[in-house]
Design an enzyme around this catalytic site. Structure first.
Site, PDB file in Angstrom:
ATOM      1  N   GLU A  97       0.818  -1.211   0.000  1.00  0.00           N
ATOM      2  CA  GLU A  97       0.000   0.000   0.000  1.00  0.00           C
ATOM      3  C   GLU A  97       0.852   1.263   0.000  1.00  0.00           C
ATOM      4  O   GLU A  97       1.876   1.332   0.668  1.00  0.00           O
ATOM      5  CB  GLU A  97      -0.889   0.015   1.248  1.00  0.00           C
ATOM      6  CG  GLU A  97      -1.873  -1.122   1.254  1.00  0.00           C
ATOM      7  CD  GLU A  97      -2.738  -1.141   2.503  1.00  0.00           C
ATOM      8  OE1 GLU A  97      -2.698  -0.174   3.295  1.00  0.00           O
ATOM      9  OE2 GLU A  97      -3.452  -2.133   2.675  1.00  0.00           O
ATOM     10  N   CYS A 124      -1.803  -4.186  14.530  1.00  0.00           N
ATOM     11  CA  CYS A 124      -1.482  -3.719  13.181  1.00  0.00           C
ATOM     12  C   CYS A 124      -1.838  -4.782  12.136  1.00  0.00           C
ATOM     13  O   CYS A 124      -1.425  -5.938  12.258  1.00  0.00           O
ATOM     14  CB  CYS A 124       0.019  -3.402  13.131  1.00  0.00           C
ATOM     15  SG  CYS A 124       0.621  -3.072  11.472  1.00  0.00           S
ATOM     16  N   GLY A 167       5.357  -2.520   6.818  1.00  0.00           N
ATOM     17  CA  GLY A 167       6.740  -2.946   7.046  1.00  0.00           C
ATOM     18  C   GLY A 167       7.525  -2.068   7.988  1.00  0.00           C
ATOM     19  O   GLY A 167       7.111  -0.969   8.342  1.00  0.00           O
ATOM     20  N   GLU A 168       8.665  -2.617   8.418  1.00  0.00           N
ATOM     21  CA  GLU A 168       9.536  -1.917   9.369  1.00  0.00           C
ATOM     22  C   GLU A 168      10.771  -1.431   8.590  1.00  0.00           C
ATOM     23  O   GLU A 168      11.631  -2.233   8.196  1.00  0.00           O
ATOM     24  CB  GLU A 168       9.915  -2.894  10.499  1.00  0.00           C
ATOM     25  CG  GLU A 168      11.065  -2.478  11.368  1.00  0.00           C
ATOM     26  CD  GLU A 168      10.956  -1.063  11.930  1.00  0.00           C
ATOM     27  OE1 GLU A 168       9.883  -0.674  12.432  1.00  0.00           O
ATOM     28  OE2 GLU A 168      11.961  -0.335  11.858  1.00  0.00           O
ATOM     29  N   LEU A 223       6.055   4.207  20.047  1.00  0.00           N
ATOM     30  CA  LEU A 223       6.267   3.832  21.444  1.00  0.00           C
ATOM     31  C   LEU A 223       5.063   3.069  22.014  1.00  0.00           C
ATOM     32  O   LEU A 223       5.191   1.956  22.486  1.00  0.00           O
ATOM     33  CB  LEU A 223       6.536   5.120  22.238  1.00  0.00           C
ATOM     34  CG  LEU A 223       7.282   4.999  23.542  1.00  0.00           C
ATOM     35  CD1 LEU A 223       8.609   4.290  23.386  1.00  0.00           C
ATOM     36  CD2 LEU A 223       7.499   6.401  24.138  1.00  0.00           C
ATOM     37  N   HIS A 224       3.914   3.699  22.038  1.00  0.00           N
ATOM     38  CA  HIS A 224       2.612   3.106  22.401  1.00  0.00           C
ATOM     39  C   HIS A 224       2.451   2.669  23.855  1.00  0.00           C
ATOM     40  O   HIS A 224       1.333   2.409  24.309  1.00  0.00           O
ATOM     41  CB  HIS A 224       2.249   1.903  21.518  1.00  0.00           C
ATOM     42  CG  HIS A 224       2.415   2.143  20.053  1.00  0.00           C
ATOM     43  ND1 HIS A 224       1.934   3.263  19.409  1.00  0.00           N
ATOM     44  CD2 HIS A 224       3.049   1.413  19.086  1.00  0.00           C
ATOM     45  CE1 HIS A 224       2.247   3.202  18.129  1.00  0.00           C
ATOM     46  NE2 HIS A 224       2.929   2.105  17.910  1.00  0.00           N
ATOM     47  N   CYS A 341      -2.387   1.025   8.313  1.00  0.00           N
ATOM     48  CA  CYS A 341      -1.373   0.364   7.501  1.00  0.00           C
ATOM     49  C   CYS A 341      -1.717  -1.111   7.287  1.00  0.00           C
ATOM     50  O   CYS A 341      -2.007  -1.841   8.207  1.00  0.00           O
ATOM     51  CB  CYS A 341      -0.003   0.613   8.149  1.00  0.00           C
ATOM     52  SG  CYS A 341       0.923  -0.714   8.816  1.00  0.00           S
TER      53      CYS A 341
HETATM   54  N1  SAH Z   1       6.901  -0.242  11.158  1.00  0.00           N
HETATM   55  C1  SAH Z   1       6.992   1.129  11.410  1.00  0.00           C
HETATM   56  C2  SAH Z   1       6.313   1.981  10.357  1.00  0.00           C
HETATM   57  C3  SAH Z   1       4.986   1.522   9.834  1.00  0.00           C
HETATM   58  S1  SAH Z   1       3.630   1.541  10.934  1.00  0.00           S
HETATM   59  C4  SAH Z   1       6.457   1.479  12.785  1.00  0.00           C
HETATM   60  O1  SAH Z   1       5.820   0.631  13.399  1.00  0.00           O
HETATM   61  O2  SAH Z   1       6.739   2.585  13.232  1.00  0.00           O
HETATM   62  C5  SAH Z   1       3.265   3.263  11.088  1.00  0.00           C
HETATM   63  C6  SAH Z   1       2.516   3.638  12.353  1.00  0.00           C
HETATM   64  O3  SAH Z   1       1.146   3.190  12.292  1.00  0.00           O
HETATM   65  C7  SAH Z   1       3.113   3.037  13.613  1.00  0.00           C
HETATM   66  O4  SAH Z   1       3.246   4.022  14.600  1.00  0.00           O
HETATM   67  C8  SAH Z   1       2.093   2.014  13.996  1.00  0.00           C
HETATM   68  O5  SAH Z   1       2.145   1.710  15.345  1.00  0.00           O
HETATM   69  C9  SAH Z   1       0.801   2.645  13.557  1.00  0.00           C
HETATM   70  N2  SAH Z   1      -0.305   1.699  13.411  1.00  0.00           N
HETATM   71  C10 SAH Z   1      -0.256   0.448  12.932  1.00  0.00           C
HETATM   72  N3  SAH Z   1      -1.478  -0.122  12.964  1.00  0.00           N
HETATM   73  C11 SAH Z   1      -2.320   0.817  13.451  1.00  0.00           C
HETATM   74  C12 SAH Z   1      -3.704   0.825  13.728  1.00  0.00           C
HETATM   75  N4  SAH Z   1      -4.459  -0.239  13.489  1.00  0.00           N
HETATM   76  N5  SAH Z   1      -4.239   1.957  14.239  1.00  0.00           N
HETATM   77  C13 SAH Z   1      -3.475   3.033  14.477  1.00  0.00           C
HETATM   78  N6  SAH Z   1      -2.154   3.088  14.250  1.00  0.00           N
HETATM   79  C14 SAH Z   1      -1.569   1.981  13.740  1.00  0.00           C
HETATM   80 FE1  SF4 Z   2       4.537  -3.112  14.000  1.00  0.00          FE
HETATM   81 FE2  SF4 Z   2       5.026  -1.192  12.191  1.00  0.00          FE
HETATM   82 FE3  SF4 Z   2       5.380  -3.768  11.579  1.00  0.00          FE
HETATM   83 FE4  SF4 Z   2       2.928  -2.840  11.899  1.00  0.00          FE
HETATM   84  S1  SF4 Z   2       4.349  -2.244  10.316  1.00  0.00           S
HETATM   85  S2  SF4 Z   2       3.769  -4.778  12.733  1.00  0.00           S
HETATM   86  S3  SF4 Z   2       3.239  -1.349  13.520  1.00  0.00           S
HETATM   87  S4  SF4 Z   2       6.501  -2.636  13.105  1.00  0.00           S
END
Ligand code: SAH
Ligand code: SF4
Length: 367
Positions: A97, A124, A167-168, A223-224, A341
């Site tokens: 995406e 996620c 993705g990360e 962080l969360h 995402c």
């Molecule tokens: N992997 C990286 C970048 C992609 S995710 C990371 O985790 O930072 C981008 C952001 O979207 C992250 O902060 C993630 O925690 C948040 N995110 C993922 N799924 C989500 C959801 N269902 N609702 C709100 N935020 C979400």
């Molecule tokens: Fe976690 Fe970011 Fe990977 Fe989703 S895309 S699993 S938020 S690291």
């Protein structure tokens, strides 16, 4: 080096490859502009090229930019018209995406760095899918070009870029860094590095490398949660790199590069959105040059947490601000196009699976 598409070249690589093939390296600028400024998809078919470059393209890249080209398989606009989500199909059938969002004058593309993700964050949609593969540099670059094509069609230009799609990014460090260098290179797109943000779940070695290499992009840390117990429940990666190590790496980045750290916090009702949670977060960030971005959870099929109430989000924001830490609530735009995402892809996979079961086809979904 085996390069699968023209977008896999860095500018210096392209120069040296042309030179090795007997084409003057000066032609690299012409080709780079075609690809990154004019967004040409079929450079070999252009009639305004210098003959040696034209010949080289036809000999090596046939009719298009390469064999492993990605294509946009679906494009959906939100009802407010301000967000478009692109589903990009890769040469092997994987789908990722890319989201284009914003107001005129400051459009932002949110791009993916991997198909799936190995980090397994419980809320996620991409994490729920598991890891499929890293994207190549070319596949990352292509998303930025597709976002720019979409905006150009409306007379707009891309300004900001965030790696917050599937993705990360620090797990696919080299490809991400090379792709960002390509879209910043000025004879082409020339995006400003200061308008690019890389978001990570907290891969400590990657943060240290990012700092040591003095990469010119902003860094955002997802962080969360502000205690190890709570964070490990949401983000399995916290067991590998717990908060103390993560915060040390953030301080190293912030102090060494004299930069602000952006912390992302997805608000989940009753799990991390109370004033007690806010106090834990302000304790953790005390003395740091930090900014907190709050985002209310987009619910996903594989996680039974709920979105925080708007009031809870505002109270949380006020508590962070009262401690002197800048804090914004990110409006996740285009909620009606499965804005979280990995959500659009997950929906499409579900639809395909139900179609298959209706037709008695037992093929497993490719995850
Ligand atoms: N992997 C990286 C970048 C992609 S995710 C990371 O985790 O930072 C981008 C952001 O979207 C992250 O902060 C993630 O925690 C948040 N995110 C993922 N799924 C989500 C959801 N269902 N609702 C709100 N935020 C979400
Ligand atoms: Fe976690 Fe970011 Fe990977 Fe989703 S895309 S699993 S938020 S690291």
């Amino acid at each position: 080096m085996s390069l699968e598409s023209l977008y896999d070249f860095s500018f210096p690589n392209l120069q040296s490859r042309l030179e090795a093939d007997g084409v003057r390296p000066i032609h690299a600028i012409q080709l780079w502009k075609l690809l990154y400024r004019e967004l040409e998809k079929h450079p070999a078919q252009r009639e305004d090229l210098s003959p040696p470059l034209s010949r080289w393209l036809r000999d090596n890249f046939g009719r298009t930019v390469g064999l492993t080209q990605s294509s946009v398989s679906e494009s959906i606009k939100s009802s407010d018209g301000l967000t478009t989500k692109l589903l990009v199909r890769l040469h092997d059938g994987q789908e990722i995406e890319t989201v284009v969002m914003g107001y005129p004058g400051r459009f932002t593309a949110c791009i993916s760095s991997q198909a799936g993700c190995a980090m397994g964050c419980v809320f996620c949609a991409t994490g729920q899918m598991g890891f499929v593969r890293h994207l190549t540099k070319g596949e990352i670059v292509t998303q930025v070009l597709e976002a720019q094509r979409l905006l150009r069609a409306d007379g707009q230009e891309l300004r900001n870029l965030v790696l917050m799609g599937m993705g990360e990014p620090l797990h696919n460090y080299e490809a991400v860094v090379e792709a960002l260098a390509a879209v910043c290179h000025s004879p082409g797109m020339g995006l400003a590095p200061s308008r690019i943000s890389v978001s990570t779940v907290g891969l400590v070695p990657g943060i240290i490398r990012f700092t040591d290499e003095r990469l010119p992009y902003s860094l955002a840390i997802s962080l969360h949660a502000a205690t190890d117990e709570a964070r490990s429940r949401l983000l399995p990666v916290n067991q590998r790199w717990p908060l103390a190590e993560l915060m040390d790496a953030c301080r190293y980045y912030s102090e060494r590069l004299e930069r602000k750290v952006f912390f992302g916090w997805t608000l989940i009702a009753e799990q991390n959105d109370s004033l007690d949670h806010a106090r834990c977060l302000t304790d953790l960030l005390r003395g740091m040059n930090a900014h907190v971005n709050l985002i209310r959870l987009n619910t996903t099929a594989g996680f039974n947490g709920h979105t925080s109430a708007e009031q809870a989000a505002q109270a949380f924001q006020k508590a962070i601000q009262a401690a002197g830490i800048p804090c914004t609530i990110r409006q996740f735009r285009g909620i009606d196009v499965a804005a979280g995402c990995g959500q659009l892809r997950a929906e499409r996979q579900k639809a395909k699976a139900s179609l298959r079961s209706k037709h008695g086809d037992a093929d497993p979904i490719c995850l």
